[in-house]
Structure formats: C-alpha cells, structure tokens
Scaffold this active site. Structure first.
Site, mmCIF file in Angstrom:
data_model
loop_
_atom_site.group_PDB
_atom_site.id
_atom_site.type_symbol
_atom_site.label_atom_id
_atom_site.label_comp_id
_atom_site.label_asym_id
_atom_site.label_seq_id
_atom_site.Cartn_x
_atom_site.Cartn_y
_atom_site.Cartn_z
ATOM 1 N N PHE A 150 0.849 -1.197 0.000
ATOM 2 C CA PHE A 150 0.000 0.000 0.000
ATOM 3 C C PHE A 150 0.882 1.244 0.000
ATOM 4 C CE2 PHE A 150 -2.255 -3.453 2.138
ATOM 5 C CZ PHE A 150 -3.443 -3.494 1.425
ATOM 6 N N CYS A 261 -1.287 3.401 -10.157
ATOM 7 C CA CYS A 261 -2.191 2.472 -9.450
ATOM 8 C C CYS A 261 -3.672 2.758 -9.660
ATOM 9 C CB CYS A 261 -1.883 2.498 -7.956
ATOM 10 S SG CYS A 261 -0.289 1.768 -7.582
ATOM 11 N N LYS A 264 -5.288 2.209 -13.208
ATOM 12 C CA LYS A 264 -5.158 0.800 -13.627
ATOM 13 C C LYS A 264 -5.986 -0.119 -12.714
ATOM 14 C CE LYS A 264 -1.115 -1.170 -12.310
ATOM 15 N NZ LYS A 264 -1.260 -2.375 -11.506
ATOM 16 N N ARG A 329 3.127 8.538 -15.177
ATOM 17 C CA ARG A 329 2.161 7.554 -15.684
ATOM 18 C C ARG A 329 0.729 8.014 -15.386
ATOM 19 N NH1 ARG A 329 4.580 2.099 -13.339
ATOM 20 N NH2 ARG A 329 5.414 3.570 -11.820
HETATM 21 C C1 UDX Z 1 -1.696 4.898 -4.369
HETATM 22 C C2 UDX Z 1 -2.197 4.439 -2.983
HETATM 23 O O1 UDX Z 1 -2.300 5.570 -2.116
HETATM 24 C C3 UDX Z 1 -1.277 3.390 -2.412
HETATM 25 O O2 UDX Z 1 -1.794 2.929 -1.172
HETATM 26 C C4 UDX Z 1 -1.260 2.258 -3.456
HETATM 27 O O3 UDX Z 1 -0.734 1.114 -3.038
HETATM 28 C C5 UDX Z 1 -0.665 2.761 -4.741
HETATM 29 O O4 UDX Z 1 -1.529 3.790 -5.217
HETATM 30 P P1 UDX Z 1 0.089 6.587 -5.310
HETATM 31 O O5 UDX Z 1 -0.384 6.182 -6.665
HETATM 32 O O6 UDX Z 1 1.542 6.691 -5.053
HETATM 33 O O7 UDX Z 1 -0.480 5.590 -4.199
HETATM 34 O O8 UDX Z 1 -0.503 8.035 -5.033
HETATM 35 P P2 UDX Z 1 -1.602 8.723 -4.118
HETATM 36 O O9 UDX Z 1 -0.939 9.644 -3.184
HETATM 37 O O10 UDX Z 1 -2.554 7.767 -3.560
HETATM 38 O O11 UDX Z 1 -2.339 9.629 -5.212
HETATM 39 C C6 UDX Z 1 -2.918 9.079 -6.380
HETATM 40 C C7 UDX Z 1 -3.532 10.162 -7.240
HETATM 41 O O12 UDX Z 1 -4.667 10.718 -6.617
HETATM 42 C C8 UDX Z 1 -2.605 11.341 -7.546
HETATM 43 O O13 UDX Z 1 -2.784 11.721 -8.906
HETATM 44 C C9 UDX Z 1 -3.091 12.431 -6.625
HETATM 45 O O14 UDX Z 1 -2.841 13.737 -7.093
HETATM 46 C C10 UDX Z 1 -4.581 12.144 -6.596
HETATM 47 N N1 UDX Z 1 -5.262 12.644 -5.387
HETATM 48 C C11 UDX Z 1 -4.961 12.114 -4.168
HETATM 49 C C12 UDX Z 1 -6.231 13.630 -5.513
HETATM 50 O O15 UDX Z 1 -6.531 14.121 -6.622
HETATM 51 N N2 UDX Z 1 -6.888 14.027 -4.383
HETATM 52 C C13 UDX Z 1 -6.632 13.519 -3.160
HETATM 53 O O16 UDX Z 1 -7.279 13.923 -2.191
HETATM 54 C C14 UDX Z 1 -5.623 12.526 -3.044
#
Ligand code: UDX
Length: 431
Positions: A150, A261, A264, A329
């Site tokens: 995670f 993540c 996908k 990505r």
């Molecule tokens: C995510 C999950 O958080 C992690 O637990 C999992 O295993 C892998 O995927 P990650 O992809 O690194 O991690 O990024 P994350 O911080 O979760 O953000 C994902 C996307 O959501 C980003 O584009 C971010 O900008 C966006 N986001 C996140 C929002 O638009 N609003 C939010 O409140 C939070």
C-alpha cells in the site's frame, strides 16, 4: 533469513531496500541488465526520497544484492516475492503475463520448501493460478501467499516502515509463521496484521485503492456543484473530513487522480466484476467521473482564455502525477498539456523532477528550468502538480513577467482572493 524479490520496479525496489534495512539478506532480481548494473552501482532507477541512501547502505553492508540470475536468487531464498508489473491490458483487465512467466521459472528452480508471495497488484484468483503454474513445474513442496503493498510514491519508505496494516493472504500455517517472522520488526511495533485467504488479500488491495479513488471522484463531483453554486469545496471537504467516519484524507479536488495504481486498479476491478457477472456500478462511475474531471479542466482553461486556446501562450507548473515523484504515468498534467497543444496553445512547462520523462511524450512543448522562466511572456499560468516549491511563489514577479496575469490553479494551492487581490484573473476547482 534470505529472501528474493523478482522485479525491481517501484514496489520491488522499495520492498527490497527496506527489508535489507530490517537486517534481512535480500537479492533483487530483474531481467533488465542495464537496470541491474545501475542498481549494483548504487544508482536507484526511480526517484523516491530516501531510497538511494537505503540502497547504498544495503550494498555497503552486504545485505542487499542485485542480479539478473533468477535461478541463484531462488535457490538461496526461503521467501520469494513476485513484484513484477501488472499493466492494463486493452480491455482494462490486469495483464498477468509477467507474473505467469516468473511463476513458471520459480517453479523450475525450486530446490526445497519455499514461500512464494505475490506483491504485485493482481486480481483475486491470481494466487491460485501462481500455485498451479509453480506446481506444474516444481518437484518440491511450496506455499503461495499474497502480501499486497500500500505504498504511496514519494512516501514509500515511510509507508513501508510504518504501514497502517500488513495483509497476509495464506492458508498455510508454516508459511504464515515465516512471513510473520520476516515482518517481525513491524509486528513488534504493534502494526495490525490481517491474516486472511489469498483471494481475500488480493481483493483487499483493489478494494482499498478503489475506495480511495472513490473519495477523490466524489469530492471532484462536489467541486462541480460548488462551481455552479458559488460554494467553497475546501470548506465542504474540511467539514466532511472532520466527521471521523469520513476522515480528512483523499478529499482534495483537482484535475483527477493519476499514477501507476488508481487508474489501472479501478479498471482492473471493474473488469474483474464483469468477468464474474457483477456490474460494479460505483467503480465504473468513479472511472467516468475521473475522465470527465480532466475534460472539465480543459473547459476551465478555455473559459479563462476567453474561449480561444489557439495561439495562446500558456505556462504549466507541474507534470508529475503528484509531488515528490518523477512519475508521469497517467498523469492528468500530461493529458491536459497534450490537449492544449492539440488545441493550438503554445505551451511552456516545468517540473522539479519530471521534465526528462515528460519530454519523451510531450512534443511541441518548451521545457523551462523554473517557474519564473515558465511564466515569462505567457497569458495563463496553470498549476497541475502541487509541489511544495510552488506554494510560496513571488507573484509580483510572476505578474511582471506574464503578458497577461491569469492563473488556473487546478490543485487549489492558493486562496482565490489572495491572487485576485494581486490582480490575477483566477480559476480554481470548486472555489
Ligand atoms: C496509491 C495508494 O495511495 C497506495 O496505497 C497504493 O498502493 C498505490 O496507489 P500513489 O499512486 O503513489 O499511491 O498516489 P496517491 O498519493 O494515492 O495519489 C494518487 C492520485 O490521486 C494522484 O494523482 C493524486 O494527485 C490524486 N489525489 C490524491 C487527488 O486528486 N486528491 C486527493 O485527495 C488525493
């Protein structure tokens, strides 16, 4: 204990470096020779705060090795993690071909009892497939487990060292004991362990990511209403988040979620539902809302440019899908910049980490060294990633550099009134 990690992508590399830090002997394997050569020299192949230090330390102290020799790594290890990619296939399903290939090879190389653990994000049922493939190739006893990660990019080491939970999917007590022992540094600091079946563990990962994506799409949908009603989505999200049943995180509206993540995994979960005859309506809506959100950002930009993008000079701050990573990505920024270019805008862009990868996919964009060079001569400055260094810019300077002072703050970094007072035309998301 000696373990092997197959696949030195994001998950494999962070997992390997962190287990080595725990004192475990780790061999990371990849078939990409160039990657392995770089890692052997202590050069991380991804940008992740703190990773380089852990890799150098692991190498120096002899607990971390990198190799292309899968056979040797398997033979030496008691636990083998599969951490290869599971990209989206054309129909949205997870493409499991790399997992299948690695499982077959592991089966062939088994020289005694071992625990084979999938860490890659895989649909429920993949563990059973891995068990079958290894069984067809192996001559000795083995166990299969699922141990989803995670980790957030940009905070992956901290997430590994202090996770909210460890999920172990396995039906074999011997293998569960081995994995608990491997994770004992976390067990000792009272991190909750969820021990469940392989299939359930696999589903937990998708359910968690899809739920987080749902929170984002939900607040993005509320931001549309806020725009129409003149409400402030920031206050809506804050007040919602103060309800402990809802929680404050993942309620930041923006240009839609991106990364390796959420897009996908939501597609793969929806696809998994369909193959089982379940139409997962919420997951489908989350995906649709996210796609629409990116389009809405284009509409906002067109509107603040008085309805005409063609020939307009636009500066873009932020290309990575989120701060503290060079990962582009499925970055909304990349999509939005491509559309602006297609609509005839003259785009300059910058990012503290992602210019190099972005320059490979964005043609007809001028890349700049910093935010001020990007702003110079433009008619609109668009914020697309909320890097810390963009949080306290010198707007007097920016205003003097721009041809026309206008800002599309698509990450809601600034107070609208503050920028309006300084004389900028301003558009945010839901405020
Ligand atoms: C995510 C999950 O958080 C992690 O637990 C999992 O295993 C892998 O995927 P990650 O992809 O690194 O991690 O990024 P994350 O911080 O979760 O953000 C994902 C996307 O959501 C980003 O584009 C971010 O900008 C966006 N986001 C996140 C929002 O638009 N609003 C939010 O409140 C939070």
């Amino acid at each position: 204990m000696h373990i092997a990690i197959v696949g030195t992508g994001y998950v494999g590399l962070v997992t390997g470096a962190c287990f080595a830090e725990f004192g475990v002997s780790v061999t990371c394997v990849d078939k990409d020779e160039q990657k392995i050569a770089a890692l052997q020299a202590g050069r991380p192949t991804i940008y992740e705060p703190g990773l380089e230090t852990l890799i150098s330390k692991g190498l120096r102290e002899g607990r971390l090795k990198f190799t292309t020799n899968l056979r040797e790594a398997v033979e030496q290890s008691l636990v083998i993690f599969i951490a290869v990619g599971t990209p989206s296939a054309e129909d949205g399903a997870a493409d499991l071909s790399q997992v299948e290939e690695v499982a077959e090879q592991i089966g062939k190389y088994l020289n005694g009892y071992k625990v084979i653990v999938t860490k890659s994000t895989v649909p429920a049922g993949t563990g059973a497939m891995v068990r079958r493939i290894i069984g067809e190739n192996a001559k000795c006893r083995f166990s299969v487990a699922s141990n989803p990660e995670f980790l957030r990019e940009g905070a992956a080491i901290e997430d590994f060292m202090r996770p909210d939970r460890i999920v172990i999917g396995c039906s074999d007590p011997e293998a569960i004991a081995i994995l608990k022992d491997l994770y004992s540094p976390l067990y000792l600091i009272d991190i909750p362990f969820v021990i469940t079946s392989v299939e359930t563990a696999e589903l937990i990962k998708y359910a968690s990511n899809a739920f987080l994506a749902t929170k984002i799409s939900f607040i993005n949908e509320m931001s549309i209403l806020c725009d129409r009603l003149g409400c402030d989505v920031y206050d809506v999200a804050r007040a919602m988040g103060l309800d402990r049943r809802i929680g404050p995180e993942f309620l930041h509206p923006g240009p839609g979620y991106g990364g390796s993540c959420f897009p996908k995994d939501t597609r793969a979960l929806y696809h998994l539902g369909r193959t089982l005859g379940c139409d997962l309506k919420i997951v489908n809506a989350v995906i649709e809302v996210n796609t629409r959100q990116q389009e809405r950002m284009i509409e906002k930009i067109v509107a603040i440019l008085d309805g005409e993008v063609h020939g307009k000079k636009v500066g873009v701050l932020g290309l990575a899908f989120k701060p503290n990573t060079d990962d582009i990505r499925e970055s909304p920024a990349i999509y939005i910049v491509s559309r602006l270019v297609a609509l005839g805008a003259i785009v300059k862009a910058t990012d503290p980490a992602a210019i190099e990868p972005a320059s490979r996919v964005l043609t007809d964009v001028t890349f700049c060294k910093d935010e001020y060079e990007t702003a110079e001569g433009t008619e609109l400055l668009v914020f697309l990633t909320e890097w810390n260094k963009y949080r306290k810019l010198d707007f007097e300077k920016i205003k003097s550099l721009m041809q026309r002072p206008a800002i599309a703050d698509l990450r809601n970094i600034y107070e609208p009134d503050y920028l309006k007072r300084l004389g900028f035309a301003y558009v945010g998301v839901g405020r």
